[in-house]
Design a protein around this motif. Sequence first.
Motif, PDB file in Angstrom:
ATOM      1  N   VAL A   1       7.971  -3.194  -2.224  1.00 40.03           N
ATOM      2  CA  VAL A   1       8.399  -3.011  -3.599  1.00 40.03           C
ATOM      3  C   VAL A   1       9.800  -2.403  -3.608  1.00 40.03           C
ATOM      4  O   VAL A   1      10.115  -1.509  -2.816  1.00 40.03           O
ATOM      5  CB  VAL A   1       7.388  -2.133  -4.361  1.00 40.03           C
ATOM      6  CG1 VAL A   1       7.408  -0.694  -3.874  1.00 40.03           C
ATOM      7  CG2 VAL A   1       7.615  -2.188  -5.854  1.00 40.03           C
ATOM      8  N   ARG A   2      10.641  -2.936  -4.462  1.00 39.95           N
ATOM      9  CA  ARG A   2      11.988  -2.405  -4.664  1.00 39.95           C
ATOM     10  C   ARG A   2      12.102  -1.835  -6.074  1.00 39.95           C
ATOM     11  O   ARG A   2      11.251  -2.085  -6.922  1.00 39.95           O
ATOM     12  CB  ARG A   2      13.044  -3.498  -4.473  1.00 39.95           C
ATOM     13  CG  ARG A   2      13.513  -3.721  -3.033  1.00 39.95           C
ATOM     14  CD  ARG A   2      12.614  -4.616  -2.246  1.00 39.95           C
ATOM     15  NE  ARG A   2      13.187  -4.994  -0.933  1.00 39.95           N
ATOM     16  CZ  ARG A   2      12.531  -5.694  -0.021  1.00 39.95           C
ATOM     17  NH1 ARG A   2      11.287  -6.105  -0.243  1.00 39.95           N
ATOM     18  NH2 ARG A   2      13.111  -6.003   1.132  1.00 39.95           N
ATOM     19  N   ALA A   3      13.153  -1.096  -6.308  1.00 37.96           N
ATOM     20  CA  ALA A   3      13.391  -0.524  -7.634  1.00 37.96           C
ATOM     21  C   ALA A   3      13.359  -1.621  -8.687  1.00 37.96           C
ATOM     22  O   ALA A   3      14.008  -2.657  -8.538  1.00 37.96           O
ATOM     23  CB  ALA A   3      14.721   0.211  -7.664  1.00 37.96           C
TER      24      ALA A   3
ATOM     25  N   TYR B   1       3.586  -2.765  -2.594  1.00 36.50           N
ATOM     26  CA  TYR B   1       4.102  -4.123  -2.432  1.00 36.50           C
ATOM     27  C   TYR B   1       4.211  -4.808  -3.788  1.00 36.50           C
ATOM     28  O   TYR B   1       3.588  -4.410  -4.769  1.00 36.50           O
ATOM     29  CB  TYR B   1       3.194  -4.910  -1.486  1.00 36.50           C
ATOM     30  CG  TYR B   1       3.054  -4.240  -0.137  1.00 36.50           C
ATOM     31  CD1 TYR B   1       4.153  -4.118   0.713  1.00 36.50           C
ATOM     32  CD2 TYR B   1       1.848  -3.675   0.265  1.00 36.50           C
ATOM     33  CE1 TYR B   1       4.049  -3.467   1.926  1.00 36.50           C
ATOM     34  CE2 TYR B   1       1.729  -3.015   1.478  1.00 36.50           C
ATOM     35  CZ  TYR B   1       2.835  -2.914   2.309  1.00 36.50           C
ATOM     36  OH  TYR B   1       2.731  -2.265   3.509  1.00 36.50           O
ATOM     37  N   SER B   2       5.003  -5.866  -3.820  1.00 41.03           N
ATOM     38  CA  SER B   2       5.303  -6.554  -5.076  1.00 41.03           C
ATOM     39  C   SER B   2       4.564  -7.890  -5.125  1.00 41.03           C
ATOM     40  O   SER B   2       4.935  -8.840  -4.432  1.00 41.03           O
ATOM     41  CB  SER B   2       6.818  -6.769  -5.196  1.00 41.03           C
ATOM     42  OG  SER B   2       7.131  -7.434  -6.393  1.00 41.03           O
ATOM     43  N   TYR B   3       3.505  -7.953  -5.910  1.00 41.31           N
ATOM     44  CA  TYR B   3       2.785  -9.197  -6.177  1.00 41.31           C
ATOM     45  C   TYR B   3       2.015  -9.001  -7.475  1.00 41.31           C
ATOM     46  O   TYR B   3       1.853  -7.883  -7.959  1.00 41.31           O
ATOM     47  CB  TYR B   3       1.849  -9.564  -5.021  1.00 41.31           C
ATOM     48  CG  TYR B   3       0.829  -8.513  -4.668  1.00 41.31           C
ATOM     49  CD1 TYR B   3      -0.447  -8.537  -5.212  1.00 41.31           C
ATOM     50  CD2 TYR B   3       1.138  -7.474  -3.789  1.00 41.31           C
ATOM     51  CE1 TYR B   3      -1.386  -7.570  -4.897  1.00 41.31           C
ATOM     52  CE2 TYR B   3       0.203  -6.505  -3.465  1.00 41.31           C
ATOM     53  CZ  TYR B   3      -1.057  -6.555  -4.027  1.00 41.31           C
ATOM     54  OH  TYR B   3      -1.979  -5.590  -3.711  1.00 41.31           O
TER      55      TYR B   3
ATOM     56  N   VAL C   1       7.347  -4.475 -10.072  1.00 36.85           N
ATOM     57  CA  VAL C   1       6.099  -3.968 -10.627  1.00 36.85           C
ATOM     58  C   VAL C   1       5.115  -3.732  -9.487  1.00 36.85           C
ATOM     59  O   VAL C   1       4.843  -4.627  -8.689  1.00 36.85           O
ATOM     60  CB  VAL C   1       5.495  -4.948 -11.647  1.00 36.85           C
ATOM     61  CG1 VAL C   1       4.173  -4.399 -12.195  1.00 36.85           C
ATOM     62  CG2 VAL C   1       6.472  -5.197 -12.782  1.00 36.85           C
ATOM     63  N   LEU C   2       4.611  -2.506  -9.420  1.00 41.55           N
ATOM     64  CA  LEU C   2       3.594  -2.180  -8.421  1.00 41.55           C
ATOM     65  C   LEU C   2       2.283  -2.892  -8.761  1.00 41.55           C
ATOM     66  O   LEU C   2       2.070  -3.267  -9.924  1.00 41.55           O
ATOM     67  CB  LEU C   2       3.365  -0.670  -8.386  1.00 41.55           C
ATOM     68  CG  LEU C   2       4.475   0.153  -7.730  1.00 41.55           C
ATOM     69  CD1 LEU C   2       4.396   1.608  -8.190  1.00 41.55           C
ATOM     70  CD2 LEU C   2       4.359   0.070  -6.209  1.00 41.55           C
ATOM     71  N   PRO C   3       1.404  -3.081  -7.791  1.00 45.02           N
ATOM     72  CA  PRO C   3       0.129  -3.734  -8.093  1.00 45.02           C
ATOM     73  C   PRO C   3      -0.680  -3.047  -9.189  1.00 45.02           C
ATOM     74  O   PRO C   3      -1.464  -3.702  -9.884  1.00 45.02           O
ATOM     75  CB  PRO C   3      -0.611  -3.681  -6.746  1.00 45.02           C
ATOM     76  CG  PRO C   3       0.470  -3.658  -5.730  1.00 45.02           C
ATOM     77  CD  PRO C   3       1.568  -2.853  -6.344  1.00 45.02           C
TER      78      PRO C   3
END
Length: 861
Positions: free
Chosen positions: A543-545, A485-487, A548-550
């Motif tokens: 997460v998309r291309a 996920y993207s955070y 940044v991954l966690p």
Amino acid sequence: MIRYRLNGRPVEAEPGITLLFHIREQLGLTAAKRACGEGVCGACSVIIDGALMASCVIPVERVEGKTVLTVEGIEAAEMELYVRAFSEAGAVQCGFCTPGMVIAAKALLDRTPKPTEQEVRAGIRRNICRCTGYAKIVAAVLRAAAYRRGERPESPPSGPEIGGRLPRVDAEAKIRGSAAYVDDLSAPGMLFGAALRSPHPRAKLLSLDVSAARALPGVVAVATWEDIPGERYTGHVIDDWPALIAVGEETRYVGDAVALVAAEDEKTARAALGLIEARYEPLEPLRDPEAALAPGAPAIHPAGNLLSHLELKRGDASGALASSSHVFTGTFSTPFTDHAFLEPESALAFPPDDEGVVFVRTGEQNVYDGRKYIAATLGLPEERVRVQSAYVGGGFGGKEDQTVQHHSALLAWLAGRPVKCTLPRAESTRVHVKRHAMKIDLSVGCDETGRLKAVRARVVADTGAYASLGGPVLHRAVTHLGGPYSYENIEVEGFAVYTNNPPAGAFRGFGVPQVNFALESALDALAARVGISPWEIRWRNAVRAGDVLPNGQIAGEDTALEECLRAVKPAFDAAAGAVGIACAFKNTGIGVGHIDVGRCILRIRADGVTLLTGAACIGQGLATVLTQIACGTLGVSAGQVEVVAPDTASTPDSGTTTASRQTLITGEACRRACLSALAALPESAAVQHGPELLAELAGREFHGEFEAETDPFDSVKPNPTRHIAYSYACQLAILGEDRKLARMVAAHDSGLVVNPLAFEGQVEGGMAMGIGFALTENFPLKDCEPTARFGTLGLLRATDMPQLEVHIVRREGDTRNAHYAAKGIGEISTIPTAAAIAGAYYTADGLLRNRLPLESTPYAK
């Protein structure tokens, strides 16, 4: 004398033995396998007067005057039908259970020529498969039934090119039962080895008297710690695991070996163990990480009880949680579980030859690891040890450590004769590593729309008595806990702690199934608070291309989690009963700055090519993958490609079969070797593929090598490359009206799929293992001692399995120099399953379950 008919001919046996012992050890028919020893797994299945029976628990006296059939006795024309059906359906993986499955199929089809799917599942319910998830075995039996009725089922395309559904190149040998696993092997003058093991998880060994064992007729060698010529301690990462416990030393778990015996037969070897006098001073064991970390706790190892401590931090997790609209906080726990591979550990070692080389046949996940351990134990340079792999009957991470390899080599060294050590199932269950039990304290926050803001977690892993791969497993747990996920804000602290429990090590998913269960369950709780669906909260945060991954790595252009979510959306929306969903990601390759190299040698023959690599095929189908890469690159046919078994004397080290790495890393090395061959063709060559290539280059050899370069864990880069690639997945679990699991839907992104047939089998088998992890599997301990038998581990059977549906998803994009863009599937197929099932039950009754196996389900005991 007992008389009966075996495969159509009369045979005689002395009373007092099992039918399986007579068939295998005395008559040399090895298709029926020695596996569980309890009559519950079906690997030893035979047909007795038309009835399917487990030969491992049948006294030979019970077949007096009866007819017995093994796979070797099936008529040639009928056997050809099973070979075709099981190959075409993709029903073969490690192959250890396959002959038993074929016998079960025959027993069913002899009485029910046109069975339904339910009848097939019932017909093979006594036979356990740990690899396939049963779906393709059921399809194979239905296909065989059609062939037996004279029908011609439609054959799926099976081209050898990359992307073709080529049947496994080793399928026929496994189906016919001619594939030789280590315990199927023998040698002139061979002795049988056995180990005396500590009955106490923690005790001081006060004295050891082996004189009576040495004096027993038939005993050739007895070894204690004083007989080890080299290093007594070995280990995969840390040398903390003794080959034999020394007098005055403390044992650390009930699997510790104290002495070894080699005798003329297995019965004598076991009798000799009973004559060894070992005196212990029992000590209070450390049962859990909390006790091991408590002030004043005795040190299991000189450096203390903390094996590894890791921290991952990005942003301000505490501040982001404080400002979140919704925060979930909870504690999750997962148990030890057993790999339960069907083939117990076995090794056959030979004394030094005329050149002083010790030769060992094994079934492990890297023959070069085995060579290193054996050489260290014997005090030899590595070039004086040769290790060659037989077929491997499943691994799942559980055959990375030494169990019997160094013991058999030591006994052969001392006895001057070949020695085979095979662990009986009960001993295997006590000795080999397990999946880490973990406790995860977790807080997850999101805003009012469900967008994730922060994760904070503490992970404590019980690594048991020895390090094994506990440090790397903790690393994967810490770096994957944040999910795909993207955070920006995450803080994870992890501890791997020694206890006196059985060692924990590599196991499919490598620490990620445990933390995935915690995070994905928290997302379900947050979705309910926000008022959106479990699918929607994952869609908003996926997460998309370029994101940044966690863990700080930038998601590559090949990232296809979004596509995975789209693929399962129709099934999610249409689910009539309760439905759960979970996403996952998993590294391909060892990563975090470690050396990670694949190697392959291509030899050109006039009639084909030979591929040599030390990469182990443990059921995942690597030999078929390499065959297809060679076919697709060189233009040769599958029948012209030979893949040589791993052998330290001839095949280059291509690393351990672990970390979902071989298809990408050794596959790319194979491709590069093939490209080197093409580049060697003269420009005047009219055709650069196929027969002309063989004729032009016959006798030449080409080397391919590929290194996956990554940044170390402690890299100061803002966005380190922790792994060369990640695979992504989304799985659904759908309950029926009876609250049992009715259907699993899986969408997986593993880049370019070399073989869709094998890929589906990996996903189905991985889901089956994940279903067991969620609902039925456990490895209970009482005062650090295992209490489970193979038959009580909670392994699923064909009648327990829901319907399985697999979607292959791909997004085009660069995969870090791996030209054909494949990524791993072996591990990720298991990771999201338990969380999806937990989510389905949460949807059904609103109860958020925080322990595995899940409580308050129809499967709970």
